[in-house]
Design a protein around this motif. Structure first.
Motif, short mmCIF file in Angstrom:
data_model
loop_
_atom_site.label_atom_id
_atom_site.label_comp_id
_atom_site.label_asym_id
_atom_site.label_seq_id
_atom_site.Cartn_x
_atom_site.Cartn_y
_atom_site.Cartn_z
N LYS A 1 0.82 -1.20 0.00
CA LYS A 1 0.00 0.00 0.00
C LYS A 1 0.86 1.26 0.00
N GLU A 2 1.89 1.26 0.83
CA GLU A 2 2.78 2.41 0.89
C GLU A 2 3.49 2.63 -0.44
N PHE A 3 3.90 1.53 -1.09
CA PHE A 3 4.58 1.64 -2.38
C PHE A 3 3.65 2.23 -3.44
N LEU A 4 2.41 1.75 -3.48
CA LEU A 4 1.46 2.23 -4.49
C LEU A 4 1.11 3.69 -4.29
N LEU A 5 0.92 4.08 -3.03
CA LEU A 5 0.60 5.47 -2.76
C LEU A 5 1.78 6.39 -3.08
N GLY A 6 2.99 5.83 -3.07
CA GLY A 6 4.16 6.64 -3.35
C GLY A 6 4.54 6.69 -4.82
N LEU A 7 3.79 5.99 -5.68
CA LEU A 7 4.12 5.99 -7.10
C LEU A 7 4.05 7.39 -7.70
N ALA A 8 3.01 8.11 -7.36
CA ALA A 8 2.83 9.48 -7.86
C ALA A 8 2.19 10.28 -6.72
N PRO A 9 2.99 10.79 -5.80
CA PRO A 9 2.46 11.45 -4.59
C PRO A 9 1.44 12.54 -4.86
#
Length: 462
Positions: free
Chosen positions: A341-349
């Motif tokens: 989840k953290e990785f996906l949310l950080g793809l395009a902040p």
């Protein structure tokens, strides 16, 4: 890290075993419990199964069973009344032999946009397509690509108002209806249609120049005639009614009703915006089913059997998808998922549209199901994405449309159940026909998704 590894092993087995033909209804709980065990929560396994997995499964059935049920009955009535065959045959006769591929694509598109499932479309359109392609010596291997382009792309995820479950799932998460972001939906649908047709026509022309013919195939059903099929007006009216009533109910009739009672404990204190979209589709499908029955009253050989078979036909698809949702509900509580989840949310902040598109696509690809993958994604991240949309000033309708379109990309990888079923109907193999399916149902929809995200980012929802 062990929890993340457990999730990856579980997901890999789900994808592989589903492709090998094992029932998702059995796989989902077993592999969910495997992920729980590998995450170090073996002592809580039974509680997770009854309180998390089954709650997720049951919640999905409660929310979407009416759409699966009515959609399946509607499709069966369209099939048994001969309406589906009429629409396909008329389009082919009007467009002529020079537009054979387009005829099949549009026939499938009209049927699915009206609420008929791919499986009914496949059985109804394939015999006509086989006869036409044989007559014109167009390779039979191109038929699945044409059917998939019409049934699994622009009408399933993009065009506004579609009663497809892939267009209905985002509604309660973003408080939208089936007509969310209509302008962007139409643009995406046209990209899919034009791009897919360019590819299919190119493939047909290349085969013609190479001297390739229909091939040596035995299509016994292609010569079957149905003298009692309805006229085109009778065949089209129920489909027109589905779209028309859906629009009227979603935009005008239902929002004007007194729904204050929904704010009571008896009805779950739910906002009207979370259910009006579903109500509109249900109302449209009920009215259209009644119209098919009335308009074809003298054609029914056994109306009771048609309706019963349609109802039974809804059970396996919804429990397959609901089991995948239950699986996703379990994965979402594991420690390893927090990393994902953290990785996906950080793809395009600064742009949650990209994160949502990637997450939905990946889950759809892993499960081999557009509706299953999107349900898992939105059940685990829907509230987060809605909050981010508010934070960044993004219209929830745009989030809806991106989620819907994203579900129709990687879902059509080789292990997709609809792809496997269609190839079986056509008596063809992945080796013969999957290349075309991949281009029109995976590559081109991904291009359409990128276009929508770019336009939505620059201009907002329209």
């Amino acid at each position: 890290m062990m929890s993340l590894l457990g999730i990856l092993i579980s997901l890999g087995l789900l994808m592989y075993l589903a492709y090998r033909g094992f029932s998702v209804i059995l796989l989902a709980p077993v592999l969910a419990m495997l992920a729980v065990l590998l995450s170090g929560m073996g002592g809580q396994m039974l509680g997770v199964y009854t309180q998390v997995f089954m709650k997720g499964l049951g919640g999905y059935v409660v929310s979407f069973f009416p759409l699966f049920l009515l959609g399946a009955v509607f499709g069966k009535l369209m099939d048994d009344s001969g309406s589906a065959r009429t629409i396909a045959a008329v389009l082919i006769s009007k467009l002529g032999n020079q537009q054979a591929v387009l005829s099949i694509v549009l026939a499938c598109g009209i049927l699915t946009y009206g609420g008929v499932s791919l499986f009914v479309v496949g059985f109804a359109v394939f015999p006509i397509a086989a006869a036409l392609f044989r007559e014109l010596d167009i390779p039979k291997r191109l038929i699945p690509g044409a059917i998939v382009l019409g049934a699994l792309t622009f009408t399933m995820t993009a065009f506004p108002g579609s009663p497809a479950i892939q267009n209905a799932i985002p509604m309660p998460f973003f408080n939208t209806d089936a007509f969310a972001a209509p302008g962007l939906g139409i643009i995406a649908g046209l990209v899919m249609l034009v791009g897919g047709m360019w590819w299919m026509n190119r493939r047909a022309a290349k085969a013609r120049l190479a001297g390739e013919t229909y091939g040596k195939h035995s299509d016994a059903t292609s010569s079957v005639e149905h003298d009692d099929d309805p006229g085109v007006v009778v065949a089209l009216l129920p489909i027109i009614l589905v779209i028309g009533i859906n629009f009227l109910c979603a935009k005008w009739l239902l929002p004007g009703l007194d729904t204050s009672y929904l704010a009571t404990d008896l009805f779950g204190n739910i906002p009207p915006s979370r259910v009006i979209g579903t109500w509109a589709i249900v109302t449209a499908l009920v009215a259209s089913c009644l119209m098919i029955i009335v308009l074809n009253w003298k054609r029914w050989k056994n109306l009771q059997e048609s309706m019963s078979q349609g109802a039974l036909g809804a059970l396996l698809p919804i429990f397959n998808t609901a089991s995948e949702v239950g699986y996703g509900s379990v994965i979402a509580i594991l420690a390893g998922f927090a990393i994902v989840k953290e990785f996906l949310l950080g793809l395009a902040p600064g742009n949650p549209l990209i994160s949502e598109a990637v997450f939905v696509n990946v889950m759809a690809g892993i499960t081999g199901s557009a509706s299953g993958g999107m349900s898992i994604a939105l059940n685990t991240m829907g509230e987060t994405y809605l909050g981010l949309a508010t934070q960044f000033g993004i219209n929830p309708e745009l989030m809806h449309r991106v989620a819907s379109i994203a579900s129709g990309g990687l879902d059509s990888l080789p292990h997709n159940g609809a792809v496997i079923s269609l190839l079986t109907i056509c008596s063809l193999t992945h080796r013969e026909s999957y290349k075309d399916i991949f281009v029109v149902a995976v590559a081109v929809p991904l291009v359409a998704l990128i276009v929508v995200i770019a336009l939505g980012t620059m201009f907002g929802s329209f």
